[in-house]
Design a protein around this motif. Structure first.
Motif, PDB file in Angstrom:
ATOM      1  N   LYS A   1      69.948 140.893 -26.906  1.00  0.00           N
ATOM      2  CA  LYS A   1      69.549 140.222 -25.672  1.00  0.00           C
ATOM      3  C   LYS A   1      68.898 138.869 -25.975  1.00  0.00           C
ATOM      4  O   LYS A   1      69.191 137.864 -25.323  1.00  0.00           O
ATOM      5  CB  LYS A   1      68.599 141.122 -24.870  1.00  0.00           C
ATOM      6  CG  LYS A   1      68.062 140.499 -23.600  1.00  0.00           C
ATOM      7  CD  LYS A   1      69.137 140.264 -22.581  1.00  0.00           C
ATOM      8  CE  LYS A   1      68.523 139.784 -21.268  1.00  0.00           C
ATOM      9  NZ  LYS A   1      69.473 139.006 -20.494  1.00  0.00           N
ATOM     10  N   ARG A   2      68.021 138.839 -26.982  1.00  0.00           N
ATOM     11  CA  ARG A   2      67.379 137.580 -27.379  1.00  0.00           C
ATOM     12  C   ARG A   2      68.430 136.569 -27.837  1.00  0.00           C
ATOM     13  O   ARG A   2      68.345 135.380 -27.516  1.00  0.00           O
ATOM     14  CB  ARG A   2      66.386 137.817 -28.510  1.00  0.00           C
ATOM     15  CG  ARG A   2      65.095 138.421 -28.079  1.00  0.00           C
ATOM     16  CD  ARG A   2      64.124 138.479 -29.254  1.00  0.00           C
ATOM     17  NE  ARG A   2      63.001 139.304 -28.890  1.00  0.00           N
ATOM     18  CZ  ARG A   2      62.530 140.317 -29.600  1.00  0.00           C
ATOM     19  NH1 ARG A   2      63.073 140.630 -30.762  1.00  0.00           N
ATOM     20  NH2 ARG A   2      61.508 141.011 -29.172  1.00  0.00           N
ATOM     21  N   THR A   3      69.384 137.060 -28.599  1.00  0.00           N
ATOM     22  CA  THR A   3      70.435 136.176 -29.110  1.00  0.00           C
ATOM     23  C   THR A   3      71.278 135.630 -27.968  1.00  0.00           C
ATOM     24  O   THR A   3      71.598 134.433 -27.939  1.00  0.00           O
ATOM     25  CB  THR A   3      71.307 136.920 -30.138  1.00  0.00           C
ATOM     26  OG1 THR A   3      70.459 137.351 -31.220  1.00  0.00           O
ATOM     27  CG2 THR A   3      72.414 136.045 -30.673  1.00  0.00           C
ATOM     28  N   ILE A   4      71.633 136.481 -27.018  1.00  0.00           N
ATOM     29  CA  ILE A   4      72.423 136.037 -25.865  1.00  0.00           C
ATOM     30  C   ILE A   4      71.650 134.984 -25.078  1.00  0.00           C
ATOM     31  O   ILE A   4      72.211 133.966 -24.651  1.00  0.00           O
ATOM     32  CB  ILE A   4      72.812 137.227 -24.963  1.00  0.00           C
ATOM     33  CG1 ILE A   4      73.817 138.132 -25.676  1.00  0.00           C
ATOM     34  CG2 ILE A   4      73.344 136.756 -23.615  1.00  0.00           C
ATOM     35  CD1 ILE A   4      75.121 137.451 -26.050  1.00  0.00           C
ATOM     36  N   LYS A   5      70.362 135.202 -24.906  1.00  0.00           N
ATOM     37  CA  LYS A   5      69.540 134.221 -24.182  1.00  0.00           C
ATOM     38  C   LYS A   5      69.589 132.874 -24.896  1.00  0.00           C
ATOM     39  O   LYS A   5      69.787 131.827 -24.258  1.00  0.00           O
ATOM     40  CB  LYS A   5      68.098 134.717 -24.063  1.00  0.00           C
ATOM     41  CG  LYS A   5      67.220 133.782 -23.279  1.00  0.00           C
ATOM     42  CD  LYS A   5      65.810 134.318 -23.146  1.00  0.00           C
ATOM     43  CE  LYS A   5      65.003 133.330 -22.317  1.00  0.00           C
ATOM     44  NZ  LYS A   5      63.595 133.413 -22.510  1.00  0.00           N
ATOM     45  N   ALA A   6      69.442 132.876 -26.219  1.00  0.00           N
ATOM     46  CA  ALA A   6      69.478 131.625 -26.987  1.00  0.00           C
ATOM     47  C   ALA A   6      70.856 130.973 -26.923  1.00  0.00           C
ATOM     48  O   ALA A   6      70.959 129.744 -26.801  1.00  0.00           O
ATOM     49  CB  ALA A   6      69.084 131.897 -28.440  1.00  0.00           C
ATOM     50  N   VAL A   7      71.905 131.769 -26.985  1.00  0.00           N
ATOM     51  CA  VAL A   7      73.277 131.243 -26.890  1.00  0.00           C
ATOM     52  C   VAL A   7      73.482 130.565 -25.542  1.00  0.00           C
ATOM     53  O   VAL A   7      74.040 129.459 -25.457  1.00  0.00           O
ATOM     54  CB  VAL A   7      74.310 132.373 -27.112  1.00  0.00           C
ATOM     55  CG1 VAL A   7      75.697 131.992 -26.612  1.00  0.00           C
ATOM     56  CG2 VAL A   7      74.354 132.778 -28.576  1.00  0.00           C
ATOM     57  N   ARG A   8      73.042 131.206 -24.486  1.00  0.00           N
ATOM     58  CA  ARG A   8      73.224 130.629 -23.149  1.00  0.00           C
ATOM     59  C   ARG A   8      72.380 129.379 -22.954  1.00  0.00           C
ATOM     60  O   ARG A   8      72.827 128.421 -22.324  1.00  0.00           O
ATOM     61  CB  ARG A   8      72.918 131.686 -22.086  1.00  0.00           C
ATOM     62  CG  ARG A   8      74.004 132.748 -22.053  1.00  0.00           C
ATOM     63  CD  ARG A   8      73.722 133.835 -21.078  1.00  0.00           C
ATOM     64  NE  ARG A   8      74.808 134.820 -21.102  1.00  0.00           N
ATOM     65  CZ  ARG A   8      74.727 136.004 -20.546  1.00  0.00           C
ATOM     66  NH1 ARG A   8      73.636 136.364 -19.875  1.00  0.00           N
ATOM     67  NH2 ARG A   8      75.748 136.848 -20.636  1.00  0.00           N
ATOM     68  N   GLU A   9      71.168 129.368 -23.494  1.00  0.00           N
ATOM     69  CA  GLU A   9      70.341 128.160 -23.400  1.00  0.00           C
ATOM     70  C   GLU A   9      70.996 127.003 -24.143  1.00  0.00           C
ATOM     71  O   GLU A   9      71.015 125.873 -23.643  1.00  0.00           O
ATOM     72  CB  GLU A   9      68.933 128.436 -23.950  1.00  0.00           C
ATOM     73  CG  GLU A   9      68.098 129.306 -23.033  1.00  0.00           C
ATOM     74  CD  GLU A   9      66.786 129.753 -23.659  1.00  0.00           C
ATOM     75  OE1 GLU A   9      66.540 129.507 -24.870  1.00  0.00           O
ATOM     76  OE2 GLU A   9      65.994 130.391 -22.934  1.00  0.00           O
TER      77      GLU A   9
ATOM     78  N   GLU B   1      72.269 123.494 -22.549  1.00  0.00           N
ATOM     79  CA  GLU B   1      71.797 122.229 -23.112  1.00  0.00           C
ATOM     80  C   GLU B   1      72.980 121.334 -23.487  1.00  0.00           C
ATOM     81  O   GLU B   1      72.934 120.130 -23.261  1.00  0.00           O
ATOM     82  CB  GLU B   1      70.919 122.494 -24.345  1.00  0.00           C
ATOM     83  CG  GLU B   1      70.273 121.267 -24.912  1.00  0.00           C
ATOM     84  CD  GLU B   1      69.296 120.595 -23.947  1.00  0.00           C
ATOM     85  OE1 GLU B   1      69.172 119.354 -24.030  1.00  0.00           O
ATOM     86  OE2 GLU B   1      68.654 121.277 -23.141  1.00  0.00           O
ATOM     87  N   ALA B   2      74.021 121.923 -24.032  1.00  0.00           N
ATOM     88  CA  ALA B   2      75.213 121.138 -24.427  1.00  0.00           C
ATOM     89  C   ALA B   2      75.920 120.560 -23.211  1.00  0.00           C
ATOM     90  O   ALA B   2      76.561 119.508 -23.307  1.00  0.00           O
ATOM     91  CB  ALA B   2      76.160 122.022 -25.225  1.00  0.00           C
ATOM     92  N   ARG B   3      75.808 121.223 -22.071  1.00  0.00           N
ATOM     93  CA  ARG B   3      76.442 120.738 -20.842  1.00  0.00           C
ATOM     94  C   ARG B   3      75.724 119.538 -20.242  1.00  0.00           C
ATOM     95  O   ARG B   3      76.288 118.807 -19.446  1.00  0.00           O
ATOM     96  CB  ARG B   3      76.510 121.857 -19.801  1.00  0.00           C
ATOM     97  CG  ARG B   3      77.531 122.911 -20.145  1.00  0.00           C
ATOM     98  CD  ARG B   3      77.559 123.976 -19.072  1.00  0.00           C
ATOM     99  NE  ARG B   3      78.510 125.022 -19.422  1.00  0.00           N
ATOM    100  CZ  ARG B   3      78.535 126.214 -18.876  1.00  0.00           C
ATOM    101  NH1 ARG B   3      77.652 126.534 -17.940  1.00  0.00           N
ATOM    102  NH2 ARG B   3      79.420 127.117 -19.259  1.00  0.00           N
ATOM    103  N   ARG B   4      74.472 119.368 -20.596  1.00  0.00           N
ATOM    104  CA  ARG B   4      73.664 118.269 -20.024  1.00  0.00           C
ATOM    105  C   ARG B   4      73.928 116.957 -20.679  1.00  0.00           C
ATOM    106  O   ARG B   4      74.414 116.686 -21.627  1.00  0.00           O
ATOM    107  CB  ARG B   4      72.180 118.596 -20.140  1.00  0.00           C
ATOM    108  CG  ARG B   4      71.811 119.765 -19.273  1.00  0.00           C
ATOM    109  CD  ARG B   4      70.346 120.051 -19.353  1.00  0.00           C
ATOM    110  NE  ARG B   4      70.161 121.414 -18.888  1.00  0.00           N
ATOM    111  CZ  ARG B   4      69.199 122.204 -19.261  1.00  0.00           C
ATOM    112  NH1 ARG B   4      68.306 121.813 -20.125  1.00  0.00           N
ATOM    113  NH2 ARG B   4      69.088 123.409 -18.791  1.00  0.00           N
TER     114      ARG B   4
END
Length: 129
Positions: free
Chosen positions: A114-122, A126-129
């Motif tokens: 879950k922590r890893t998924i959260k970091a992946v999504r963040e 960030e890359a989309r910005r």
């Protein structure tokens, strides 16, 4: 390793799922032993993806994420979670997978995933910005 049709298919599948940048980075090893190792990994692991059969790339992606999380291999879990969209996996399916990981591999594996998924999504946002 000898260039064969199955190895070519495995390389194509690896690139399709993990992306050119990642594959180029790990296969650019100037050391022959490193290149041989990458060919072995490609033939073995990605050959299983490229061989066809009743499992789709989406199915295989979910299975790889479940197995790497269960084994506590979070670096590999992160790699496949980051690339799962290329295999047709949705965020909702990954969210559901987390419940399966926690139920069958234990709460620590589920929490780490879950922590890893959260970091992946963040990182993705960030890359989309």
């Amino acid at each position: 390793m000898e260039e064969t049709d199955p190895l070519r298919a495995a390389r194509e599948m690896r690139r399709a799922v993990l992306g050119d940048a990642y594959v180029d980075g790990v296969t650019a090893d100037p050391d022959q032993a490193g290149r041989d190792f990458q060919d072995f990994i490609t033939a073995m692991a990605w050959g299983a993806w490229a061989r066809g059969g009743p499992l789709t790339p989406r199915d295989r992606s979910l299975l790889v994420m479940a197995m790497t999380a269960a084994l506590g291999r979070m670096e590999e879990f992160r790699l496949h979670a980051s690339s799962s969209h290329r295999a047709g996996v949705t965020d909702a399916e990954v969210d559901e997978l987390l419940f399966q990981i926690a139920a069958y591999a234990g709460a620590p594996a589920g929490v780490s995933a879950k922590r890893t998924i959260k970091a992946v999504r963040e990182a993705r946002e960030e890359a989309r910005r």
